[in-house]
Design a protein around this motif. Structure first.
Motif, mmCIF file in Angstrom:
data_model
loop_
_atom_site.group_PDB
_atom_site.id
_atom_site.type_symbol
_atom_site.label_atom_id
_atom_site.label_comp_id
_atom_site.label_asym_id
_atom_site.label_seq_id
_atom_site.Cartn_x
_atom_site.Cartn_y
_atom_site.Cartn_z
ATOM 1 N N ILE A 4 0.746 -1.456 0.340
ATOM 2 C CA ILE A 4 -0.032 -0.105 0.003
ATOM 3 C C ILE A 4 1.551 1.459 -0.109
ATOM 4 C CG2 ILE A 4 -1.345 1.212 0.890
ATOM 5 C CD1 ILE A 4 -3.050 -1.383 2.320
ATOM 6 N N ARG A 5 2.323 1.398 0.824
ATOM 7 C CA ARG A 5 3.127 2.384 0.809
ATOM 8 C C ARG A 5 3.595 2.282 -0.963
ATOM 9 N NH1 ARG A 5 6.760 2.578 5.116
ATOM 10 N NH2 ARG A 5 7.434 0.614 5.728
ATOM 11 N N PHE A 6 4.172 1.497 -0.922
ATOM 12 C CA PHE A 6 4.886 0.907 -1.814
ATOM 13 C C PHE A 6 4.137 1.776 -3.230
ATOM 14 C CE2 PHE A 6 7.579 -0.213 -5.015
ATOM 15 C CZ PHE A 6 9.125 -0.241 -4.363
ATOM 16 N N PHE A 7 2.897 1.664 -3.574
ATOM 17 C CA PHE A 7 2.414 1.010 -5.426
ATOM 18 C C PHE A 7 1.219 2.249 -4.762
ATOM 19 C CE2 PHE A 7 4.116 -2.742 -5.562
ATOM 20 C CZ PHE A 7 5.141 -2.195 -6.528
ATOM 21 N N ASN A 8 1.209 3.620 -3.475
ATOM 22 C CA ASN A 8 0.426 4.067 -3.463
ATOM 23 C C ASN A 8 -1.018 3.952 -3.603
ATOM 24 O OD1 ASN A 8 -0.975 6.888 -1.966
ATOM 25 N ND2 ASN A 8 0.005 7.769 -4.473
ATOM 26 N N LEU A 9 -1.079 2.338 -3.352
ATOM 27 C CA LEU A 9 -2.692 1.762 -3.305
ATOM 28 C C LEU A 9 -3.962 2.539 -2.746
ATOM 29 C CD1 LEU A 9 -1.409 -1.861 -3.569
ATOM 30 C CD2 LEU A 9 -1.871 -0.358 -5.448
ATOM 31 N N ASN A 10 -5.462 2.778 -3.411
ATOM 32 C CA ASN A 10 -6.101 3.023 -2.041
ATOM 33 C C ASN A 10 -6.792 1.943 -2.266
ATOM 34 O OD1 ASN A 10 -6.230 6.122 -3.260
ATOM 35 N ND2 ASN A 10 -6.450 4.574 -5.032
ATOM 36 N N THR A 11 -7.268 1.557 -0.114
ATOM 37 C CA THR A 11 -7.778 0.387 0.337
ATOM 38 C C THR A 11 -9.438 0.635 0.322
ATOM 39 O OG1 THR A 11 -7.196 1.145 2.366
ATOM 40 C CG2 THR A 11 -6.173 -0.292 1.776
ATOM 41 N N VAL A 12 -10.075 -0.184 -0.621
ATOM 42 C CA VAL A 12 -11.859 -0.190 -0.732
ATOM 43 C C VAL A 12 -11.676 -2.067 -0.813
ATOM 44 C CG1 VAL A 12 -12.069 1.493 -1.221
ATOM 45 C CG2 VAL A 12 -11.670 0.053 -3.431
ATOM 46 N N SER A 13 -13.691 -2.224 -0.408
ATOM 47 C CA SER A 13 -13.407 -3.253 -0.350
ATOM 48 C C SER A 13 -13.965 -3.744 -2.174
ATOM 49 C CB SER A 13 -14.919 -3.375 -0.177
ATOM 50 O OG SER A 13 -16.296 -2.764 0.073
ATOM 51 N N LEU A 14 -14.710 -4.514 -2.735
ATOM 52 C CA LEU A 14 -14.463 -4.727 -4.162
ATOM 53 C C LEU A 14 -16.496 -3.767 -4.189
ATOM 54 C CD1 LEU A 14 -14.648 -6.287 -6.945
ATOM 55 C CD2 LEU A 14 -15.973 -8.530 -5.883
ATOM 56 N N GLY A 15 -17.357 -4.523 -3.252
ATOM 57 C CA GLY A 15 -18.603 -3.540 -3.697
ATOM 58 C C GLY A 15 -18.012 -1.993 -3.742
ATOM 59 N N GLU A 16 -17.165 -1.689 -3.102
ATOM 60 C CA GLU A 16 -17.311 0.080 -2.657
ATOM 61 C C GLU A 16 -16.674 -0.116 -4.043
ATOM 62 O OE1 GLU A 16 -16.173 0.851 1.982
ATOM 63 O OE2 GLU A 16 -14.621 0.071 0.658
ATOM 64 N N PHE A 17 -15.647 -0.458 -4.125
ATOM 65 C CA PHE A 17 -14.972 -0.275 -5.955
ATOM 66 C C PHE A 17 -16.519 -0.335 -7.464
ATOM 67 C CE2 PHE A 17 -13.538 -1.722 -9.673
ATOM 68 C CZ PHE A 17 -11.874 -0.868 -10.406
ATOM 69 N N SER A 18 -17.114 -1.201 -7.253
ATOM 70 C CA SER A 18 -18.017 -1.334 -7.932
ATOM 71 C C SER A 18 -18.366 -0.102 -7.476
ATOM 72 C CB SER A 18 -18.491 -2.842 -7.727
ATOM 73 O OG SER A 18 -18.101 -3.634 -8.029
ATOM 74 N N SER A 19 -18.668 1.118 -6.617
ATOM 75 C CA SER A 19 -19.912 1.577 -5.977
ATOM 76 C C SER A 19 -18.487 2.808 -6.832
ATOM 77 C CB SER A 19 -20.508 2.516 -5.369
ATOM 78 O OG SER A 19 -20.244 1.070 -4.466
ATOM 79 N N LEU A 20 -17.950 2.581 -6.803
ATOM 80 C CA LEU A 20 -16.665 3.789 -7.295
ATOM 81 C C LEU A 20 -16.570 4.326 -9.374
ATOM 82 C CD1 LEU A 20 -13.959 4.015 -4.781
ATOM 83 C CD2 LEU A 20 -15.871 5.583 -5.118
ATOM 84 N N ALA A 21 -16.084 2.775 -9.130
ATOM 85 C CA ALA A 21 -16.190 2.434 -10.588
ATOM 86 C C ALA A 21 -17.760 3.246 -11.871
ATOM 87 C CB ALA A 21 -15.728 1.236 -11.195
ATOM 88 N N SER A 22 -18.388 2.795 -11.346
ATOM 89 C CA SER A 22 -20.093 2.831 -11.365
ATOM 90 C C SER A 22 -20.720 3.688 -11.831
ATOM 91 C CB SER A 22 -20.817 2.378 -11.243
ATOM 92 O OG SER A 22 -20.970 2.085 -10.447
ATOM 93 N N THR A 23 -19.867 5.150 -10.942
ATOM 94 C CA THR A 23 -19.859 6.240 -11.161
ATOM 95 C C THR A 23 -19.081 7.255 -11.215
ATOM 96 O OG1 THR A 23 -19.234 6.838 -8.469
ATOM 97 C CG2 THR A 23 -21.685 6.756 -8.583
ATOM 98 N N SER A 24 -17.714 6.714 -11.822
ATOM 99 C CA SER A 24 -16.830 7.301 -12.485
ATOM 100 C C SER A 24 -16.531 7.745 -14.124
ATOM 101 C CB SER A 24 -15.297 6.578 -11.533
ATOM 102 O OG SER A 24 -14.117 7.418 -13.095
ATOM 103 N N LYS A 25 -16.121 8.741 -14.225
ATOM 104 C CA LYS A 25 -16.237 8.918 -15.794
ATOM 105 C C LYS A 25 -15.912 8.087 -16.910
ATOM 106 C CE LYS A 25 -17.448 14.035 -14.752
ATOM 107 N NZ LYS A 25 -16.954 15.438 -15.311
ATOM 108 N N ASP A 26 -14.471 7.969 -15.935
ATOM 109 C CA ASP A 26 -13.146 6.709 -16.863
ATOM 110 C C ASP A 26 -13.117 5.503 -15.838
ATOM 111 O OD1 ASP A 26 -12.079 6.212 -17.993
ATOM 112 O OD2 ASP A 26 -10.210 7.630 -17.742
ATOM 113 N N PRO A 27 -13.790 4.319 -15.887
ATOM 114 C CA PRO A 27 -13.796 3.290 -15.084
ATOM 115 C C PRO A 27 -13.145 2.302 -15.680
ATOM 116 C CG PRO A 27 -15.822 3.013 -16.440
ATOM 117 C CD PRO A 27 -15.368 4.728 -16.994
ATOM 118 N N SER A 28 -12.302 2.722 -17.099
ATOM 119 C CA SER A 28 -11.250 1.659 -17.803
ATOM 120 C C SER A 28 -9.524 2.583 -16.753
ATOM 121 C CB SER A 28 -10.858 2.091 -19.125
ATOM 122 O OG SER A 28 -11.051 3.377 -19.180
ATOM 123 N N SER A 29 -9.690 3.342 -16.339
ATOM 124 C CA SER A 29 -8.801 3.564 -15.815
ATOM 125 C C SER A 29 -8.272 3.661 -14.546
ATOM 126 C CB SER A 29 -8.380 4.983 -15.564
ATOM 127 O OG SER A 29 -9.492 5.702 -14.506
#
Lengths: 446, 155
Positions: A295-320
Motif C-alpha cells: 500500500i505504501r510502495f504503490f500508493n494503493l487505495n484500500t476499498v472492498s469490491l462492493g465499494e470499488f464497484s460503486s466508485l467505478a460505476s459513478t466514475s467518468k473513466d472506469p477503465s482507468s
C-alpha cells in the motif's frame, strides 16, 4: 538461558498444547510454522474464524490466527465440543471473552488460560496480542497445560442443539467468573490512577473483558482512571470502547517509531510489481489486500469490491481503475459486483477458478478491463520458486552511470543488493519472479 | 549509562543469535533490560525491536541505532551503527551482522566482546572470527565515537 522470538514461542505453544487444527489467515503479520502439527491451514481472512469454530464444534482442539476479528464472526450456531482459541492482532470488537496479552512472556500462560476458559464455558476465547509482543523475545516458553475439562457445565445437553441466547449468556457469565479467578483484576493492579499499555511492568492495561460485563468494566475504567499512556493501536481500541466517557482527552498516545522509519521492502515475487507495470502510471489501483508495504510502495487505495464497484460505476473513466484482491474471498454469488472497472484476482495454485474467466498474466495489458475480471496466477502466499535471476554486469548500466539502480528502486525487492558498487542477487531469497527483469531498462537481468 | 537501542534486521536466525549474545553480555554487565517488540509490516519487512538498557538512575538516555541491513531511513540517533556507517559491505554470506554487533559491544560502557568471541569459538566458526578481526583492524570504533563519525544526531 536461551531467548526465543515470537514465531518460535508460538510454534512451541501450538506443539505443547496439542492443538489439532491450526488456522492462519493470509494477513496475519508473522509466519506461523509448527514442528509436529500437520493440520496447519492457511486461509483467507474471511471465514478463518468460522472455520476454526466449526472445527472446535466438531471436537478438535483449534487455534486461529487472524489479523482482525469481524463482528459477524460472533455468530455462534453451536457450542464447541473442544476448546477454541483465537489470536488476533488488531483491537477487536468484543464478541467473545477477550484476554489482552501485552508482553510475549505472558503469552504461554494466557493461551493456557484461554484454553481452560474455552473448555469450561464451551465458547471460543480471544487473545489480543499487543503490538509490542508481535516481534519480541522471551525466555519463558514452557507452560503447564491444565486445560483438560474437569466437569461440564449444566448446558452440556445443549451441545448438539442450536445455541440459544440464554445459554450463550450463561456461558459468558461462566467465562467471566473463571477469568476473574485466574487473572488479576486489572483495576486493582493499576499503579495510581494511570493506565499504561506498553509494558506490564510499569503499569496495567485491561487484562480481560467479556461481552457480558463490558458496561461494568467501562464504568470502572472511567471511575478509576484519570490519565494514561497507551500505544496508538490500543488508544484506538480504548477510545472506541470508552467513547461515552470521553476518556480520550486524558490519554497520551505513545507512538512506536516503526511506521515511518523502515524503507519499503516488498516480498520477493510480489504480484503487485507486475500488475502495476502493466496497468501503467495513469491508472489507479484499488485493493482489499491488507499489505502495508504494498500500500505504501504503490500508493494503493484500500476499498472492498462492493465499494470499488460503486466508485467505478459513478466514475467518468472506469477503465482507468483496477481492483486487486485474492480470489478466495469471493464466490460466484459475487459476480454481480464485477460490473465496471478492471478487476484482477490473485489465485493460489490448485484452487478452482471455474467461476471466473481466466487470462494469462502476459495478456494483462491487452485485456479490455471494463468488462472482465482477470485471474492472476500469483498470490501473496503462492510465489513460485523459479530459477534465481542473474545479472549480466556488462549490461548493468545504472551504477556505471552513477545512478541509483532502477531495479532496486522500482521493485523494493530484498533479494537485490548493492555489493562492491554492483547489483547482485541473494540466491537464497530470490524466487525468480521476474519482477526485476520487468523493471530493468537495459535488459541486464536474465 | 542508559541506552535505548533500536534494532533492525532481515535475517531472523542471525538476529536471534546476535540478540542472545547481546543479552548475555549486557546482563553480565548488570544492565537492567527491557524489550519492546514491533509489529512487522509485511513478510519481507525487517524485524525490529527496541531494547532499553538501564544502567543508572539518571534520566539521560543515549539513543543507538543498530541496523544490520541499512534498512532504517531515520538516522537521527546519538550513535549510528549500520554497515554503511561502519564502512562494511552487505555480504551475501552476511558476516557483517557479527561486525555490527561487535561495534555495538565496543560502543556500550562496561561491555566487552568476550561472549561474542567465545560463542563463535565454541561453534567453530573461524570464518566469522576472521572477518571480525579484519573489521577491527580496519575500523576503530572508539576513535569513530570520539570523532563523531558514527554519531549523526542533529542536536
Amino acid at each position: 538461558m536461551k531467548y526465543s522470538n515470537t514465531i518460535d514461542t508460538i510454534s512451541t505453544i501450538i506443539d505443547s498444547h496439542g492443538f489439532e487444527s491450526t488456522f492462519v489467515s493470509y494477513n496475519f503479520p508473522i509466519k506461523i510454522a509448527t514442528a509436529t502439527n500437520q493440520n496447519l491451514r492457511s486461509t483467507t481472512d474471511t471465514g478463518v474464524v468460522q472455520q476454526g469454530i466449526a472445527s472446535a464444534i466438531g471436537g478438535n482442539k483449534s487455534i486461529v490466527f487472524t489479523e482482525q476479528l469481524q463482528a459477524h464472526d460472533a455468530t455462534l450456531k453451536r457450542l464447541t465440543r473442544s476448546f477454541c482459541v483465537i489470536i488476533t492482532t488488531t483491537p477487536p470488537p468484543i464478541v467473545f471473552p477477550t484476554i489482552f496479552t501485552r508482553q510475549l512472556s505472558d503469552l504461554p500462560e494466557d493461551v493456557n488460560t484461554a484454553a481452560l476458559v474455552s473448555s469450561k464455558s464451551l465458547i471460543p476465547v480471544v487473545i489480543y496480542l499487543g503490538t509490542t509482543a508481535l516481534f519480541d523475545y522471551t525466555n519463558e516458553t514452557t507452560t503447564s497445560s491444565s486445560h483438560e475439562r474437569v466437569s461440564l457445565p449444566p448446558w452440556e445437553q445443549a451441545l448438539d442443539k442450536p445455541v440459544t441466547q440464554a445459554t450463550l449468556s450463561d456461558a459468558q457469565a461462566l467465562a467471566h467468573e473463571t477469568l476473574s479467578t485466574i487473572l488479576p483484576k486489572w483495576v486493582d493492579g493499576i499503579l495510581g490512577n494511570e493506565i499504561v499499555s506498553h509494558s506490564s511492568s510499569e503499569g496495567s492495561f485491561v487484562r480481560f473483558i467479556t461481552p457480558h460485563a463490558i458496561s461494568d468494566t467501562c464504568q470502572l475504567i472511567n471511575d478509576k482512571i484519570s490519565a494514561g499512556r497507551v500505544i496508538d493501536k490500543d488508544e484506538e481500541y480504548l477510545s472506541a470502547l470508552l467513547y461515552p466517557f470521553n476518556l480520550r482527552q486524558r490519554m497520551t498516545t505513545f507512538h512506536l517509531k516503526n511506521n515511518d522509519n523502515n524503507r519499503s521492502y516488498l516480498c520477493p515475487g510480489c504480484p503487485f510489481i507486475e500488475i502495476s507495470e502493466s496497468v501503467g502510471e495513469n491508472n489507479s489501483i484499488y485493493t482489499n489486500v491488507n499489505c502495508p508495504e504494498a500500500i505504501r510502495f504503490f500508493n494503493l487505495n484500500t476499498v472492498s469490491l462492493g465499494e470499488f464497484s460503486s466508485l467505478a460505476s459513478t466514475s467518468k473513466d472506469p477503465s482507468s481503475m483496477v481492483f486487486v484482491d485474492h480470489l478466495h474471498n469471493y464466490s460466484s454469488a459475487d459476480k454481480h459486483l464485477l460490473a465496471a472497472g478492471g478487476i484482477v484476482f490473485l489465485n493460489t495454485v490448485g484452487d478452482s477458478s471455474k467461476s471466473f474467466k481466466v487470462f494469462s498474466p502476459s495478456a494483462l495489458k491487452s485485456v479490455k478491463r471494463q468488462t472482465s475480471a482477470l485471474l492472476f496466477p500469483y498470490s501473496c502466499h503462492n510465489i513460485p520458486a523459479n530459477k534465481s535471476k542473474k545479472i549480466i554486469s556488462k549490461k548493468c548500466k545504472c551504477t556505471a552511470n552513477g545512478e541509483e539502480p532502477t531495479c532496486i528502486i522500482n521493485t523494493g525487492c530484498p533479494a537485490l543488493v548493492l555489493q562492491d558498487g554492483k547489483v547482485t542477487t541473494f540466491s537464497d531469497i530470490c524466487v525468480g519472479c521476474s519482477g526485476c527483469k520487468i523493471s530493468c531498462p537495459y535488459g541486464a537481468i536474465q | 549509562m542508559n541506552y535505548k537501542i533500536d534494532i533492525y534486521g532481515f535475517n531472523q536466525a542471525l538476529l536471534d543469535e546476535c540478540f542472545n549474545i547481546l543479552i548475555e553480555e549486557v546482563t553480565a554487565s548488570n544492565y537492567q533490560v527491557t524489550t519492546y517488540g514491533r509489529m512487522p509490516h509485511g513478510f519481507a519487512a525487517p524485524y525490529s525491536l527496541t531494547l532499553l538498557l538501564h544502567g543508572s538512575n539518571s534520566k539521560n538516555v543515549t539513543n543507538v541505532l543498530l541496523d544490520f541491513d541499512n534498512s532504517a531511513k531515520d538516522h537521527n540517533y546519538d550513535i549510528v551503527l549500520t554497515p554503511k556507517a561502519l564502512a562494511l559491505d552487505i555480504e551475501t554470506h552476511q558476516n557483517h551482522y557479527w561486525c555490527v554487533l561487535s561495534a555495538l559491544l565496543q560502543s556500550l560502557h562496561d561491555t566487552s566482546s568476550a561472549f561474542l568471541t567465545g560463542y563463535l569459538l565454541d561453534k567453530g566458526r573461524s570464518g566469522e572470527l576472521e572477518y571480525i578481526k579484519k573489521f577491527n583492524s580496519s575500523f576503530n570504533v572508539t576513535m569513530a565515537l570520539q570523532q563523531g563519525t558514527i554519531a549523526t544526531r542533529d542536536n
